[in-house]
Design a protein around this motif. Structure first.
Motif, PDB file in Angstrom:
ATOM      1  N   TYR A   1       9.855  54.265  27.942  1.00 48.27           N
ATOM      2  CA  TYR A   1      10.172  55.605  27.816  1.00 48.27           C
ATOM      3  C   TYR A   1       9.057  56.776  28.575  1.00 48.27           C
ATOM      4  CZ  TYR A   1      14.264  55.065  24.889  1.00 48.27           C
ATOM      5  OH  TYR A   1      15.322  54.512  24.637  1.00 48.27           O
ATOM      6  N   ARG A   2       8.026  56.030  28.860  1.00 46.60           N
ATOM      7  CA  ARG A   2       7.002  56.693  29.654  1.00 46.60           C
ATOM      8  C   ARG A   2       7.337  56.795  31.188  1.00 46.60           C
ATOM      9  NH1 ARG A   2       2.832  53.404  26.622  1.00 46.60           N
ATOM     10  NH2 ARG A   2       2.663  52.443  28.312  1.00 46.60           N
ATOM     11  N   TYR A   3       8.325  56.039  31.639  1.00 45.09           N
ATOM     12  CA  TYR A   3       8.740  56.028  32.870  1.00 45.09           C
ATOM     13  C   TYR A   3       9.920  56.708  33.130  1.00 45.09           C
ATOM     14  CZ  TYR A   3       4.962  52.468  33.314  1.00 45.09           C
ATOM     15  OH  TYR A   3       3.603  52.157  33.248  1.00 45.09           O
ATOM     16  N   PHE A   4      10.892  56.312  32.184  1.00 50.50           N
ATOM     17  CA  PHE A   4      12.284  57.113  32.251  1.00 50.50           C
ATOM     18  C   PHE A   4      12.487  57.825  30.643  1.00 50.50           C
ATOM     19  CE2 PHE A   4      12.605  53.953  35.333  1.00 50.50           C
ATOM     20  CZ  PHE A   4      12.957  54.545  36.390  1.00 50.50           C
ATOM     21  N   THR A   5      12.918  59.074  30.582  1.00 49.88           N
ATOM     22  CA  THR A   5      12.958  59.813  29.304  1.00 49.88           C
ATOM     23  C   THR A   5      14.390  58.920  28.428  1.00 49.88           C
ATOM     24  OG1 THR A   5      14.594  61.390  30.494  1.00 49.88           O
ATOM     25  CG2 THR A   5      12.175  61.773  30.423  1.00 49.88           C
ATOM     26  N   ASN A   6      15.243  58.774  29.189  1.00 42.25           N
ATOM     27  CA  ASN A   6      16.246  58.066  28.235  1.00 42.25           C
ATOM     28  C   ASN A   6      17.222  57.438  29.296  1.00 42.25           C
ATOM     29  OD1 ASN A   6      17.933  60.148  29.882  1.00 42.25           O
ATOM     30  ND2 ASN A   6      17.504  61.564  27.902  1.00 42.25           N
ATOM     31  N   ARG A   7      18.431  56.682  28.849  1.00 45.07           N
ATOM     32  CA  ARG A   7      19.315  55.971  29.701  1.00 45.07           C
ATOM     33  C   ARG A   7      19.931  57.083  30.455  1.00 45.07           C
ATOM     34  NH1 ARG A   7      25.351  54.776  27.899  1.00 45.07           N
ATOM     35  NH2 ARG A   7      25.207  57.162  28.430  1.00 45.07           N
ATOM     36  N   ASP A   8      20.336  58.028  30.294  1.00 49.81           N
ATOM     37  CA  ASP A   8      20.958  58.956  31.361  1.00 49.81           C
ATOM     38  C   ASP A   8      19.981  59.368  32.327  1.00 49.81           C
ATOM     39  OD1 ASP A   8      23.182  58.952  29.723  1.00 49.81           O
ATOM     40  OD2 ASP A   8      23.299  61.017  29.076  1.00 49.81           O
ATOM     41  N   GLY A   9      18.632  59.475  32.129  1.00 53.93           N
ATOM     42  CA  GLY A   9      17.641  59.741  33.345  1.00 53.93           C
ATOM     43  C   GLY A   9      17.707  58.726  34.304  1.00 53.93           C
ATOM     44  N   LEU A  10      17.531  57.424  33.710  1.00 54.87           N
ATOM     45  CA  LEU A  10      17.675  56.308  34.615  1.00 54.87           C
ATOM     46  C   LEU A  10      18.809  56.165  35.159  1.00 54.87           C
ATOM     47  CD1 LEU A  10      16.584  53.625  35.377  1.00 54.87           C
ATOM     48  CD2 LEU A  10      17.491  52.526  33.318  1.00 54.87           C
ATOM     49  N   LEU A  11      19.984  56.350  34.705  1.00 58.30           N
ATOM     50  CA  LEU A  11      21.327  56.203  35.480  1.00 58.30           C
ATOM     51  C   LEU A  11      21.135  57.304  36.499  1.00 58.30           C
ATOM     52  CD1 LEU A  11      24.119  54.905  35.219  1.00 58.30           C
ATOM     53  CD2 LEU A  11      24.804  56.642  33.606  1.00 58.30           C
ATOM     54  N   THR A  12      20.723  58.622  36.235  1.00 57.73           N
ATOM     55  CA  THR A  12      20.845  59.523  37.273  1.00 57.73           C
ATOM     56  C   THR A  12      20.056  59.099  38.424  1.00 57.73           C
ATOM     57  OG1 THR A  12      21.133  61.324  35.759  1.00 57.73           O
ATOM     58  CG2 THR A  12      19.953  61.960  37.690  1.00 57.73           C
ATOM     59  N   GLU A  13      18.729  58.625  38.301  1.00 57.41           N
ATOM     60  CA  GLU A  13      18.054  58.072  39.371  1.00 57.41           C
ATOM     61  C   GLU A  13      18.861  56.979  40.269  1.00 57.41           C
ATOM     62  OE1 GLU A  13      14.025  57.704  39.462  1.00 57.41           O
ATOM     63  OE2 GLU A  13      13.507  59.326  37.752  1.00 57.41           O
ATOM     64  N   LEU A  14      19.626  56.349  39.531  1.00 53.81           N
ATOM     65  CA  LEU A  14      20.153  54.974  40.141  1.00 53.81           C
ATOM     66  C   LEU A  14      21.402  55.349  41.004  1.00 53.81           C
ATOM     67  CD1 LEU A  14      20.469  52.142  37.270  1.00 53.81           C
ATOM     68  CD2 LEU A  14      18.951  52.276  39.213  1.00 53.81           C
ATOM     69  N   VAL A  15      21.850  56.740  40.352  1.00 48.56           N
ATOM     70  CA  VAL A  15      23.141  57.139  41.284  1.00 48.56           C
ATOM     71  C   VAL A  15      22.566  57.967  42.692  1.00 48.56           C
ATOM     72  CG1 VAL A  15      24.854  59.133  41.212  1.00 48.56           C
ATOM     73  CG2 VAL A  15      24.562  57.487  39.160  1.00 48.56           C
ATOM     74  N   ILE A  16      21.585  58.697  42.346  1.00 50.17           N
ATOM     75  CA  ILE A  16      20.889  59.250  43.444  1.00 50.17           C
ATOM     76  C   ILE A  16      20.441  58.438  44.483  1.00 50.17           C
ATOM     77  CG2 ILE A  16      18.779  60.836  44.233  1.00 50.17           C
ATOM     78  CD1 ILE A  16      18.900  62.511  41.450  1.00 50.17           C
ATOM     79  N   ASP A  17      19.834  57.315  43.967  1.00 51.41           N
ATOM     80  CA  ASP A  17      19.322  56.403  44.989  1.00 51.41           C
ATOM     81  C   ASP A  17      20.496  55.681  45.808  1.00 51.41           C
ATOM     82  OD1 ASP A  17      16.818  56.618  44.173  1.00 51.41           O
ATOM     83  OD2 ASP A  17      16.773  54.701  43.177  1.00 51.41           O
ATOM     84  N   ALA A  18      21.754  55.457  45.009  1.00 51.66           N
ATOM     85  CA  ALA A  18      22.698  55.118  45.455  1.00 51.66           C
ATOM     86  C   ALA A  18      23.424  55.872  46.789  1.00 51.66           C
ATOM     87  CB  ALA A  18      23.813  54.502  44.615  1.00 51.66           C
ATOM     88  N   TYR A  19      23.699  57.250  46.124  1.00 49.17           N
ATOM     89  CA  TYR A  19      23.842  58.075  47.341  1.00 49.17           C
ATOM     90  C   TYR A  19      23.127  58.330  48.538  1.00 49.17           C
ATOM     91  CZ  TYR A  19      27.736  60.430  44.499  1.00 49.17           C
ATOM     92  OH  TYR A  19      28.952  60.923  43.808  1.00 49.17           O
ATOM     93  N   GLY A  20      22.122  58.163  48.211  1.00 49.76           N
ATOM     94  CA  GLY A  20      21.149  58.105  49.443  1.00 49.76           C
ATOM     95  C   GLY A  20      21.255  56.889  50.340  1.00 49.76           C
ATOM     96  N   ASP A  21      21.384  55.923  49.588  1.00 46.80           N
ATOM     97  CA  ASP A  21      21.821  54.414  50.664  1.00 46.80           C
ATOM     98  C   ASP A  21      22.816  54.420  51.169  1.00 46.80           C
ATOM     99  OD1 ASP A  21      19.107  53.296  49.812  1.00 46.80           O
ATOM    100  OD2 ASP A  21      19.823  52.058  48.144  1.00 46.80           O
ATOM    101  N   LEU A  22      24.128  55.060  50.655  1.00 46.00           N
ATOM    102  CA  LEU A  22      25.413  55.244  51.312  1.00 46.00           C
ATOM    103  C   LEU A  22      25.312  56.021  52.551  1.00 46.00           C
ATOM    104  CD1 LEU A  22      28.322  54.658  51.461  1.00 46.00           C
ATOM    105  CD2 LEU A  22      28.594  56.515  49.783  1.00 46.00           C
ATOM    106  N   ALA A  23      24.520  57.398  52.134  1.00 46.23           N
ATOM    107  CA  ALA A  23      24.652  58.133  53.501  1.00 46.23           C
ATOM    108  C   ALA A  23      23.797  57.846  54.575  1.00 46.23           C
ATOM    109  CB  ALA A  23      23.711  59.618  52.934  1.00 46.23           C
ATOM    110  N   SER A  24      22.587  56.893  54.390  1.00 48.23           N
ATOM    111  CA  SER A  24      21.908  56.311  55.474  1.00 48.23           C
ATOM    112  C   SER A  24      22.587  55.226  56.178  1.00 48.23           C
ATOM    113  CB  SER A  24      20.632  55.442  54.854  1.00 48.23           C
ATOM    114  OG  SER A  24      19.737  56.475  54.424  1.00 48.23           O
TER     115      SER A  24
END
Length: 226
Positions: free
Chosen positions: A56-79
């Motif tokens: 939890y020092r790196y990700f506040t909760n599951r939804d916070g981690l999930l959000t970063e995974l979604v943002i990363d995926a959108y970025g990779d798709l756009a690239s």
């Protein structure tokens, strides 16, 4: 001593970034095996060799981690879509075909990440937050660009949808795109998403249909319609 103190924050930052990447990699493995519902911070912590509270020092909760995974995926798709668009900048038809093929290729290569972006959201998770909507826009911008190079900008759009498209584009700072282009782009996106979603879930296999051929036919029909 002073030089050592100056380098220490850099080392900490690099270590933190490395741990975050390891956590994301473990999370993606969970997604591939069981979907977003299987995402467990405690299980991820064990995989990367730390305790649950330490994670939890790196990700506040599951939804916070999930959000970063979604943002990363959108970025990779756009690239992936942008690279396809840039491969042949002179032929508008070839650019459009390359982009929509790249869309399918990315989905087939990363089906668990594709589902993360386009399937129904988890209960209680805000899949339409400002950060996620903004992250989704670069991929759509690429598609708007390649469709806009071919679509007739003065094609009539019914009043209701036209107003909605204008409001949507205004929110994203793309007011210079004609409503007709936005409408055609949205329809293309919907058609291709439907085909790709059916394909990665194996629905065409039971029908004995080659999804690649069907997809190419849809692309050709769309180009002709422009």
């Amino acid at each position: 001593m002073a030089a050592e103190n100056r380098t220490e924050p850099g080392l900490r930052d690099r270590f933190r970034a490395q741990v975050r990447q390891e956590v994301k990699a473990a999370a993606l493995r969970q997604l591939a095996e069981g979907g977003p519902e299987a995402l467990s911070l405690n299980a991820i912590a064990k995989q990367v060799g730390m305790t649950g509270p330490a994670l939890y020092r790196y990700f506040t909760n599951r939804d916070g981690l999930l959000t970063e995974l979604v943002i990363d995926a959108y970025g990779d798709l756009a690239s992936a879509l942008a690279r396809a668009a840039d491969a042949d900048a002179t032929d508008a038809v070839a650019r459009l075909a390359a982009v929509v093929r790249a869309f399918r290729t990315w989905a087939l290569t990363e089906p668990h990440r594709y589902r993360l972006l386009f399937r129904a959201p988890l209960q209680g998770y805000d899949a339409h937050s400002t950060s996620l909507v903004e992250a989704s826009q670069p991929a759509m911008t690429v598609v708007l660009d390649v469709v806009g190079a071919l679509a007739k900008p003065d094609t009539a759009v019914p009043d209701g949808p036209a107003v909605q498209f204008r409001e949507w584009m205004k929110r994203h700072g793309i007011e210079d795109v004609p409503e007709a282009v936005a409408a055609r782009t949205t329809m293309l996106w919907a058609h291709l998403h439907g085909l790709v979603s059916l394909e990665i879930e194996g629905n065409f296999s039971s029908m004995g249909i080659d999804p690649g051929t069907l997809y190419e036919t849809e692309v050709k029909d769309f180009v002709r319609s422009l």
